[in-house]
Design a protein around this motif. Structure first.
Motif, PDB file in Angstrom:
ATOM      1  N   LEU A  11       0.831  -1.196   0.000  1.00 21.25           N
ATOM      2  CA  LEU A  11       0.000   0.000   0.000  1.00 21.25           C
ATOM      3  C   LEU A  11       0.869   1.250   0.000  1.00 21.25           C
ATOM      4  N   VAL A  12       0.545   2.192  -0.873  1.00 13.68           N
ATOM      5  CA  VAL A  12       1.287   3.445  -0.958  1.00 13.68           C
ATOM      6  C   VAL A  12       0.310   4.581  -1.260  1.00 13.68           C
ATOM      7  N   GLN A  13       0.598   5.765  -0.738  1.00  7.86           N
ATOM      8  CA  GLN A  13      -0.256   6.926  -0.980  1.00  7.86           C
ATOM      9  C   GLN A  13       0.005   7.524  -2.355  1.00  7.86           C
ATOM     10  N   ALA A  14      -1.017   8.126  -2.937  1.00  5.89           N
ATOM     11  CA  ALA A  14      -0.865   8.801  -4.222  1.00  5.89           C
ATOM     12  C   ALA A  14       0.249   9.839  -4.142  1.00  5.89           C
ATOM     13  N   GLY A  15       1.090   9.871  -5.173  1.00  3.50           N
ATOM     14  CA  GLY A  15       2.217  10.779  -5.200  1.00  3.50           C
ATOM     15  C   GLY A  15       3.489  10.183  -4.638  1.00  3.50           C
ATOM     16  N   GLY A  16       3.386   9.042  -3.987  1.00  2.00           N
ATOM     17  CA  GLY A  16       4.535   8.383  -3.391  1.00  2.00           C
ATOM     18  C   GLY A  16       5.271   7.491  -4.370  1.00  2.00           C
ATOM     19  N   SER A  17       6.227   6.713  -3.832  1.00  6.85           N
ATOM     20  CA  SER A  17       7.062   5.845  -4.656  1.00  6.85           C
ATOM     21  C   SER A  17       7.083   4.420  -4.116  1.00  6.85           C
ATOM     22  N   LEU A  18       7.373   3.488  -5.018  1.00  3.83           N
ATOM     23  CA  LEU A  18       7.455   2.078  -4.666  1.00  3.83           C
ATOM     24  C   LEU A  18       8.404   1.406  -5.651  1.00  3.83           C
ATOM     25  N   ARG A  19       9.188   0.425  -5.185  1.00  2.00           N
ATOM     26  CA  ARG A  19      10.066  -0.325  -6.071  1.00  2.00           C
ATOM     27  C   ARG A  19       9.732  -1.804  -6.004  1.00  2.00           C
ATOM     28  N   LEU A  20       9.368  -2.369  -7.143  1.00  2.89           N
ATOM     29  CA  LEU A  20       9.085  -3.791  -7.245  1.00  2.89           C
ATOM     30  C   LEU A  20      10.343  -4.538  -7.670  1.00  2.89           C
ATOM     31  N   SER A  21      10.553  -5.734  -7.106  1.00  5.46           N
ATOM     32  CA  SER A  21      11.696  -6.561  -7.440  1.00  5.46           C
ATOM     33  C   SER A  21      11.224  -7.913  -7.940  1.00  5.46           C
TER      34      SER A  21
END
Length: 121
Positions: A11-21
């Motif tokens: 879960l991440v907030q709009a405007g944020g970042s996430l890295r998938l591996s």
């Protein structure tokens, strides 16, 4: 058999970042081409990003300028960096790779099981 194991979803907030591996489960000889796909609510699975053996990249118009696909060859891992995420980015993300298991093997296609990404407003 080579398996691709995905991680980094959540879960991440709009405007944020996430890295998938997406990491290979065993030692391999080389990765030829890689891609990421996603299945969003109310839509069919769609292509998101890809990279060929020469490291040239292509992106879907909806994620261009926000997402980046990359490879760490030493770790046999594919990444999808997701920046400035939007609620419409919510969905299950799948990695795909063409892999040569050994120097005498042909390139074969592999898929990860998918990881859930949820973007809140």
């Amino acid at each position: 058999q080579v398996q691709l194991v995905e991680s980094g979803g959540g879960l991440v907030q709009a405007g944020g970042s996430l890295r998938l591996s997406c990491a290979a489960s065993e030692s391999i000889f080389s990765i030829n081409t890689v891609a990421w796909y996603r299945h969003t609510p109310g839509a069919q699975r769609e292509w998101v990003a890809s990279m060929n053996s020469g490291t040239a990249t292509n992106y879907a118009e909806s994620v261009k300028g926000r997402f980046t696909i990359s490879i760490d060859n030493a770790k046999n891992t594919v990444y999808l960096q997701m920046n400035s995420v939007k609620p419409e980015d919510t969905g299950v993300y799948y990695c795909n790779a063409g892999i040569r298991r050994s120097s005498s093997s042909k390139i074969r296609d592999y898929w990860g099981p998918g990881t859930q990404v949820t973007v809140s407003s």
